[in-house]
Design an enzyme around this catalytic site. Structure first.
Site, PDB file in Angstrom:
ATOM      1  N   TYR A  76       0.860  -1.188   0.000  1.00 42.27           N
ATOM      2  CA  TYR A  76       0.000   0.000   0.000  1.00 42.27           C
ATOM      3  C   TYR A  76       0.892   1.232   0.000  1.00 42.27           C
ATOM      4  O   TYR A  76       1.942   1.247   0.650  1.00 42.27           O
ATOM      5  CB  TYR A  76      -0.897  -0.009   1.250  1.00 42.27           C
ATOM      6  CG  TYR A  76      -1.766   1.221   1.359  1.00 42.27           C
ATOM      7  CD1 TYR A  76      -2.838   1.421   0.489  1.00 42.27           C
ATOM      8  CD2 TYR A  76      -1.512   2.206   2.308  1.00 42.27           C
ATOM      9  CE1 TYR A  76      -3.629   2.557   0.565  1.00 42.27           C
ATOM     10  CE2 TYR A  76      -2.303   3.349   2.392  1.00 42.27           C
ATOM     11  CZ  TYR A  76      -3.359   3.506   1.520  1.00 42.27           C
ATOM     12  OH  TYR A  76      -4.136   4.634   1.591  1.00 42.27           O
ATOM     13  N   ASP A 105      -1.053  15.882   6.060  1.00 43.35           N
ATOM     14  CA  ASP A 105      -1.834  15.191   5.027  1.00 43.35           C
ATOM     15  C   ASP A 105      -3.101  15.996   4.723  1.00 43.35           C
ATOM     16  O   ASP A 105      -4.201  15.589   5.070  1.00 43.35           O
ATOM     17  CB  ASP A 105      -2.173  13.789   5.570  1.00 43.35           C
ATOM     18  CG  ASP A 105      -2.969  12.940   4.615  1.00 43.35           C
ATOM     19  OD1 ASP A 105      -2.952  13.217   3.407  1.00 43.35           O
ATOM     20  OD2 ASP A 105      -3.608  11.982   5.095  1.00 43.35           O
ATOM     21  N   ASP A 118      -2.822   5.614  -2.743  1.00 46.04           N
ATOM     22  CA  ASP A 118      -3.839   6.524  -2.210  1.00 46.04           C
ATOM     23  C   ASP A 118      -3.914   7.741  -3.143  1.00 46.04           C
ATOM     24  O   ASP A 118      -2.969   8.527  -3.236  1.00 46.04           O
ATOM     25  CB  ASP A 118      -3.359   6.935  -0.805  1.00 46.04           C
ATOM     26  CG  ASP A 118      -4.290   7.881  -0.093  1.00 46.04           C
ATOM     27  OD1 ASP A 118      -5.247   8.353  -0.700  1.00 46.04           O
ATOM     28  OD2 ASP A 118      -4.029   8.119   1.108  1.00 46.04           O
ATOM     29  N   ASP A 168      -5.980  10.182  -2.769  1.00 45.12           N
ATOM     30  CA  ASP A 168      -6.643  11.276  -2.037  1.00 45.12           C
ATOM     31  C   ASP A 168      -7.989  11.594  -2.699  1.00 45.12           C
ATOM     32  O   ASP A 168      -8.770  10.702  -2.954  1.00 45.12           O
ATOM     33  CB  ASP A 168      -5.742  12.521  -1.963  1.00 45.12           C
ATOM     34  CG  ASP A 168      -4.580  12.343  -0.976  1.00 45.12           C
ATOM     35  OD1 ASP A 168      -4.666  11.446  -0.106  1.00 45.12           O
ATOM     36  OD2 ASP A 168      -3.602  13.089  -1.070  1.00 45.12           O
ATOM     37  N   HIS A 172      -7.212   4.259  -4.504  1.00 51.49           N
ATOM     38  CA  HIS A 172      -8.516   4.647  -3.946  1.00 51.49           C
ATOM     39  C   HIS A 172      -8.687   6.153  -4.025  1.00 51.49           C
ATOM     40  O   HIS A 172      -7.737   6.923  -3.928  1.00 51.49           O
ATOM     41  CB  HIS A 172      -8.736   4.097  -2.532  1.00 51.49           C
ATOM     42  CG  HIS A 172      -7.802   4.563  -1.478  1.00 51.49           C
ATOM     43  ND1 HIS A 172      -7.865   5.812  -0.902  1.00 51.49           N
ATOM     44  CD2 HIS A 172      -6.786   3.929  -0.855  1.00 51.49           C
ATOM     45  CE1 HIS A 172      -6.941   5.917   0.013  1.00 51.49           C
ATOM     46  NE2 HIS A 172      -6.256   4.808   0.065  1.00 51.49           N
ATOM     47  N   GLU A 209     -11.206   9.294  -2.621  1.00 49.09           N
ATOM     48  CA  GLU A 209     -12.111   9.552  -1.497  1.00 49.09           C
ATOM     49  C   GLU A 209     -13.076  10.704  -1.780  1.00 49.09           C
ATOM     50  O   GLU A 209     -12.893  11.467  -2.749  1.00 49.09           O
ATOM     51  CB  GLU A 209     -11.298   9.826  -0.229  1.00 49.09           C
ATOM     52  CG  GLU A 209     -10.565  11.140  -0.237  1.00 49.09           C
ATOM     53  CD  GLU A 209      -9.388  11.184   0.730  1.00 49.09           C
ATOM     54  OE1 GLU A 209      -8.760  10.142   0.992  1.00 49.09           O
ATOM     55  OE2 GLU A 209      -9.083  12.299   1.214  1.00 49.09           O
ATOM     56  N   CYS A 225      -6.780  13.430   7.462  1.00 47.99           N
ATOM     57  CA  CYS A 225      -6.800  12.005   7.794  1.00 47.99           C
ATOM     58  C   CYS A 225      -8.239  11.607   8.108  1.00 47.99           C
ATOM     59  O   CYS A 225      -8.956  12.332   8.802  1.00 47.99           O
ATOM     60  CB  CYS A 225      -5.902  11.756   9.004  1.00 47.99           C
ATOM     61  SG  CYS A 225      -6.225  10.166   9.802  1.00 47.99           S
ATOM     62  N   ARG A 262     -13.341   5.276  -1.681  1.00 49.51           N
ATOM     63  CA  ARG A 262     -13.292   5.433  -0.219  1.00 49.51           C
ATOM     64  C   ARG A 262     -14.358   6.437   0.175  1.00 49.51           C
ATOM     65  O   ARG A 262     -14.491   7.479  -0.473  1.00 49.51           O
ATOM     66  CB  ARG A 262     -11.906   5.934   0.194  1.00 49.51           C
ATOM     67  CG  ARG A 262     -11.885   6.591   1.571  1.00 49.51           C
ATOM     68  CD  ARG A 262     -10.483   6.886   2.035  1.00 49.51           C
ATOM     69  NE  ARG A 262     -10.448   7.968   2.999  1.00 49.51           N
ATOM     70  CZ  ARG A 262      -9.343   8.379   3.633  1.00 49.51           C
ATOM     71  NH1 ARG A 262      -8.181   7.787   3.375  1.00 49.51           N
ATOM     72  NH2 ARG A 262      -9.393   9.361   4.489  1.00 49.51           N
ATOM     73  N   GLU A 265     -14.098   4.332   5.516  1.00 53.07           N
ATOM     74  CA  GLU A 265     -13.119   4.930   6.444  1.00 53.07           C
ATOM     75  C   GLU A 265     -13.721   5.142   7.832  1.00 53.07           C
ATOM     76  O   GLU A 265     -14.917   5.439   7.976  1.00 53.07           O
ATOM     77  CB  GLU A 265     -12.632   6.263   5.847  1.00 53.07           C
ATOM     78  CG  GLU A 265     -11.615   7.019   6.677  1.00 53.07           C
ATOM     79  CD  GLU A 265     -10.284   6.298   6.886  1.00 53.07           C
ATOM     80  OE1 GLU A 265     -10.281   5.140   7.337  1.00 53.07           O
ATOM     81  OE2 GLU A 265      -9.231   6.918   6.627  1.00 53.07           O
ATOM     82  N   ASN A 282      -8.915  -0.272   7.167  1.00 50.57           N
ATOM     83  CA  ASN A 282      -7.719   0.547   7.403  1.00 50.57           C
ATOM     84  C   ASN A 282      -7.299   0.403   8.862  1.00 50.57           C
ATOM     85  O   ASN A 282      -7.950   0.942   9.754  1.00 50.57           O
ATOM     86  CB  ASN A 282      -8.069   2.011   7.083  1.00 50.57           C
ATOM     87  CG  ASN A 282      -6.934   2.978   7.392  1.00 50.57           C
ATOM     88  OD1 ASN A 282      -5.808   2.568   7.672  1.00 50.57           O
ATOM     89  ND2 ASN A 282      -7.235   4.262   7.326  1.00 50.57           N
TER      90      ASN A 282
HETATM   91  C1  LIG Z   1      -5.063   5.693   4.884  1.00 53.04           C
HETATM   92  C2  LIG Z   1      -4.687   7.131   4.852  1.00 53.04           C
HETATM   93  O1  LIG Z   1      -5.507   7.802   3.927  1.00 53.04           O
HETATM   94  C3  LIG Z   1      -3.254   7.304   4.325  1.00 53.04           C
HETATM   95  O2  LIG Z   1      -2.985   8.331   3.693  1.00 53.04           O
HETATM   96  O3  LIG Z   1      -2.430   6.446   4.615  1.00 53.04           O
HETATM   97  C4  LIG Z   1      -4.747   7.840   6.237  1.00 53.04           C
HETATM   98  C5  LIG Z   1      -3.930   7.147   7.304  1.00 53.04           C
HETATM   99  C6  LIG Z   1      -3.693   7.952   8.562  1.00 53.04           C
HETATM  100  O4  LIG Z   1      -3.629   9.198   8.501  1.00 53.04           O
HETATM  101  O5  LIG Z   1      -3.520   7.354   9.624  1.00 53.04           O
HETATM  102  C7  LIG Z   1      -6.213   7.997   6.628  1.00 53.04           C
HETATM  103  O6  LIG Z   1      -6.819   9.009   6.235  1.00 53.04           O
HETATM  104  O7  LIG Z   1      -6.762   7.119   7.316  1.00 53.04           O
HETATM  105 MG   LIG Z   2      -4.669   9.187   2.736  1.00 51.15          MG
END
Ligand SMILES: C[C@](O)(C(=O)O)[C@H](CC(=O)O)C(=O)O
Ligand SMILES: [Mg+2]
Length: 303
Positions: A48, A62, A89, A91, A116, A118, A126, A161, A191, A213
């Protein structure tokens, strides 16, 4: 040696087959290309590539600051060194539905097996945090439809997602999930589920594979592979686990050097020179030039 032996098309086909098997598959988050090799060596099913990790590695939170080119290029560097299928990912898809279409084609060219997309909008965050910015159902389904129509390899996996559970009921979340499947999603990433029964409800509601996740310090408990398999989950990701673990180790060794004046007290926790050379397949480069690997790796700490 060099890059993976398997082509992107083979990896995508294998991903499809592993998901069709119905068995649960584990995808640890590759932190770098080399860590993807370690994941493969440890016999995991896939790799991943986390958006959070790519952003954090650049020193950003993020929140949707990374660009398609940055993500595609780094994800491609990771995907090409492993024979495992790599899922990235995407986004929010890096823009409007037309941009999402381009995102998919770039990812195909960079050798990814799937991604994926979202239903947040920027600044995103996140999925395990509160107060997310969510798009409406129409925008969410448009993104997925655009993605599904854009791919040239029908085995490239488009996963939808939804972050809706963070701001809405499980019922409404499942309604959205069904609409995302109707729009062409090959798999679903629900999520921030609150417990195992919520994962189970999602699995029962759709016929496509469902991802769990297992990110640390989030809203979902860290369930085991067996627990998740029992409720019907098909894929588990551990997105930030290797980044958190390696940064934890970095802190440890820096503290050791700072407090003792040498890293000596930490060396037995390090990956040895021999193991590192193993991971980069150093010896195999002798096939090209026998002068490349004609030395002994020192005995000390080599095992
Ligand atoms: C899965 C996720 O989108 C990621 O970018 O890895 C994040 C992981 C995290 O921030 O812990 C998420 O949004 O859950
Ligand atoms: Mg992410």
């Amino acid at each position: 040696m060099l890059y993976a032996q398997k082509t992107p098309a083979q990896k995508r086909l294998e991903l499809r087959k592993m998901l069709a098997s119905g068995d649960i598959k584990q995808f640890p988050g590759a932190y770098t290309p080399l860590s993807a090799r370690l994941i493969e060596e440890k016999k995991f099913d896939g790799v991943y590539i986390s958006g959070a990790v790519l952003a954090n590695e650049l020193g950003f939170p993020d929140v949707g600051l990374t660009t398609l080119s940055e993500v595609a290029q780094r994800a491609g560097q990771i995907a090409r060194v492993t024979n495992l299928p790599a899922i990235v990912d995407a986004d929010t898809g890096f823009g409007e539905p037309m941009n999402v279409a381009r995102t998919i084609q770039e990812f195909e060219e960079y050798g990814l097996a799937g991604c994926h997309i979202e239903d947040q909008f920027n600044p995103k965050r996140c999925g395990h945090l509160d107060n997310k910015n969510m798009v409406d159902l129409e925008t969410a389904t448009k993104r997925i439809r655009a993605a599904a129509e854009a791919r040239r390899d029908s085995n490239f996996l488009i996963m939808a997602r939804t972050d809706l559970r963070g701001i809405s009921s499980l019922e409404e979340t499942i309604d959205r999930i069904k609409a995302l499947v109707d729009a062409g999603a090959d798999a679903i990433f629900p999520e921030a589920m609150k417990d195992l029964s919520e994962f189970e409800a999602v699995c029962n509601a759709v016929d496509v594979p469902v991802l769990a996740n297992m990110t640390e310090f989030g809203k979902s408990e860290l369930f085991t592979k067996e627990q998740l398999a029992a409720v019907g989950i098909n894929m588990i990701i551990y997105p930030v686990t290797l980044l958190r673990s390696s940064l934890g180790a970095m802190e440890g060794v820096l503290d050791t050097i700072a407090s003792t004046g040498t890293q000596e007290g930490y060396v037995d926790k390090m990956l040895t020179r021999a193991r590192l050379y193993d991971l980069v397949d150093y010896e195999a480069y002798n096939q090209f030039d026998t002068g490349i690997f004609n030395f002994e790796v020192p005995d000390r700490f080599t095992s």
